[in-house]
Design an enzyme around this catalytic site. Structure first.
Site, PDB file in Angstrom:
ATOM      1  N   GLY A   1       0.825  -1.201   0.000  1.00  0.00           N
ATOM      2  CA  GLY A   1       0.000   0.000   0.000  1.00  0.00           C
ATOM      3  C   GLY A   1       0.856   1.245   0.000  1.00  0.00           C
ATOM      4  O   GLY A   1       1.741   1.420  -0.842  1.00  0.00           O
ATOM      5  N   ASP A   2       0.599   2.148   0.952  1.00  0.00           N
ATOM      6  CA  ASP A   2       1.405   3.364   1.079  1.00  0.00           C
ATOM      7  C   ASP A   2       2.337   3.288   2.279  1.00  0.00           C
ATOM      8  O   ASP A   2       2.725   4.307   2.842  1.00  0.00           O
ATOM      9  CB  ASP A   2       0.497   4.593   1.191  1.00  0.00           C
ATOM     10  CG  ASP A   2      -0.418   4.527   2.418  1.00  0.00           C
ATOM     11  OD1 ASP A   2      -0.488   3.452   3.040  1.00  0.00           O
ATOM     12  OD2 ASP A   2      -1.051   5.553   2.742  1.00  0.00           O
ATOM     13  N   GLU A   3       2.723   2.070   2.665  1.00  0.00           N
ATOM     14  CA  GLU A   3       3.612   1.872   3.799  1.00  0.00           C
ATOM     15  C   GLU A   3       5.027   1.542   3.317  1.00  0.00           C
ATOM     16  O   GLU A   3       5.224   0.663   2.475  1.00  0.00           O
ATOM     17  CB  GLU A   3       3.102   0.722   4.680  1.00  0.00           C
ATOM     18  CG  GLU A   3       1.728   0.982   5.277  1.00  0.00           C
ATOM     19  CD  GLU A   3       1.250  -0.223   6.068  1.00  0.00           C
ATOM     20  OE1 GLU A   3       1.981  -1.235   6.107  1.00  0.00           O
ATOM     21  OE2 GLU A   3       0.139  -0.163   6.637  1.00  0.00           O
TER      22      GLU A   3
END
Length: 467
Positions: free
Chosen positions: A359-361
């Protein structure tokens, strides 16, 4: 008839060989003269490239016949003016010709003495021209030149003053007399030996034997050329022969099979490498994925346990990333994720590793090089927050996001993977609660319920608008 034919062939060959020897000797001499003139032209070109104050005189054939100058070449003043020593210029010419080059200067008696050679040595050698009508030629000269106690076949490019006075010159060697004559004599001996061997053989028997012996060679040469071009489907002829050429053909077939097997193994290896890379790297950003990062973190924990290294663990979560996907689409989100990796990479030291967890991690494993892990973590975290806060552009549309970072130290904040991950995640939660676009260092007693309590959490952040 056989004796007559053989005698005629031998006589014709003897006459042809004698003529060939004469042509070879004359041709070699012409080649030396040509090379000497060419090397002198090359040396003059190198000289003109450095000493721009010189000019040249060119004959109707376009050849430089002498160099003209208004001031000395190669003296201390020219070194100061150009920044190059004579050895530098001569080395440039020697690199192009592959032979020795000297810069010579004229003395008051009209003789020539070397200033330097291409190795920066050879100064003080006396140069004379035994084959020249002039003691010191004032035009391009090619021939034997005595250099000290040695003799060289060389080209001499004179350097004249504006008034026509000889000031020096360039001597470009083709080779020493010893080396050149030895090569010529060796060629003559080889040719004479070949003539004797050929004359000793019967013309008819030789023709039949050579026809049988050498007919397969072009075909086998073509096969080897094809194999060199990686054409492994070629058929190897003459394997059925029982002589040496048959053995050679069989050896080439063995080589072809080995090339085929090597190609197969190479393809397998390349495919395995690709699969290995895909298994441990994120397909979008090319960064290490969660599995790879976990393995790297475990290895770091082992080095830490051995007392050879310390690390900082940073967990990063993008701010307002969902808005990008919702407003501009997932293609824009993918482009932002790729750009995040490109912006973070230049900020890291060689031993640091950044990974995309999903994801956005993102996650960063920073190796501590100094004595202050906190200061190093803050420095990199500030740089990342600032880099991510700079606006992106997608299809002409500005995109602004931020990043929140949670940091834990290894071993200061834990000596087990699960512990340092949990504490970095807790610090990330605190950074989010503190207003995003910032980073937070884990502190003992930090909890999600008291994330805003300054006594329990220490945060250091850069607001995105000020990044």
């Amino acid at each position: 008839m056989t004796i007559f034919v053989l005698a005629s062939v031998m006589l014709a060959y003897a006459l042809g060989s004698g003529t060939g020897l004469l042509i070879m000797v004359r041709g070699q001499s012409r080649q030396w003269e040509h090379d000497a003139g060419l090397y002198a032209q090359v040396a003059s070109t190198a000289l003109r490239g450095i000493y721009t104050f010189v000019s040249v005189h060119i004959d109707r054939d376009g050849r430089v016949t002498w160099i003209e100058t208004g001031r000395p070449v190669g003296n201390d003043q020219s070194i100061v003016t150009t920044g190059f020593t004579p050895a530098d210029v001569l080395a440039l010419a020697s690199a192009q010709t592959g032979q020795d080059v000297w810069l010579v200067t004229a003395d008051e008696a009209g003789g020539l003495t070397s200033v330097s050679d291409s190795q920066g040595q050879g100064a003080g050698l006396r140069f004379t021209f035994p084959d020249s009508a002039d003691q010191t030629p004032k035009r391009l000269f090619t021939g034997w030149i005595e250099v000290g106690s040695s003799t060289y076949f060389a080209g001499f490019m004179p350097i004249l003053s504006r008034e026509g006075r000889l000031m020096g010159g360039l001597v470009a060697s083709v080779g020493s007399a010893e080396a050149l004559l030895a090569a010529r004599n060796q060629a003559l001996r080889t040719l004479a030996l070949l003539m004797m061997v050929t004359l000793a053989a019967s013309a008819l028997v030789a023709a039949i034997a050579l026809r049988r012996a050498f007919r397969p060679i072009p075909a086998l040469t073509g096969v080897l050329t094809a194999l060199a071009g990686n054409d492994t489907g070629v058929r190897i002829p003459f394997q059925e022969r029982t002589d040496e050429l048959g053995q050679l053909a069989t050896a080439i077939e063995t080589l072809r099979c080995a090339v085929v097997e090597r190609g197969r193994l190479r393809r397998i290896s390349e495919h395995a490498a690709v699969m290995e890379h895909r298994a441990h790297h994120d397909s979008l950003t090319g960064l290490p994925n969660r599995a790879r990062f976990t393995a790297l973190l475990d290895a770091a924990m082992q080095r830490m346990a051995a007392g050879t290294a310390a690390y900082n663990l940073m967990l990063m979560d993008l701010d307002r990333f969902k808005e990008v996907n919702d407003t501009l689409g997932h293609a824009a989100g993918d482009a932002v994720l790729v750009e995040i990796g490109l912006r973070i990479a230049p900020l890291l030291a060689p031993d640091d590793v950044v990974a995309r967890l999903g994801g956005d991690e993102f996650a960063l494993l920073q190796r501590v090089d100094g004595s202050d892990p906190v200061e190093e973590a803050q420095r990199v975290a500030r740089a990342i927050v600032s880099a991510v806060a700079r606006p992106f552009a997608y299809a002409g549309t500005p995109v602004s996001i931020g990043v929140s970072i949670g940091i834990s130290g290894i071993p200061d904040d834990g000596a087990e993977r699960s512990v340092v991950l949990k504490r970095a995640d807790l610090a990330l939660y605190v950074a989010k609660k503190e207003g995003r676009g910032r980073f937070a260092l884990y502190r003992p007693g930090m909890t999600m319920r008291i994330a805003g309590d300054e006594a329990a959490a220490s945060t250091c952040g850069l607001p995105a608008k000020n990044a």
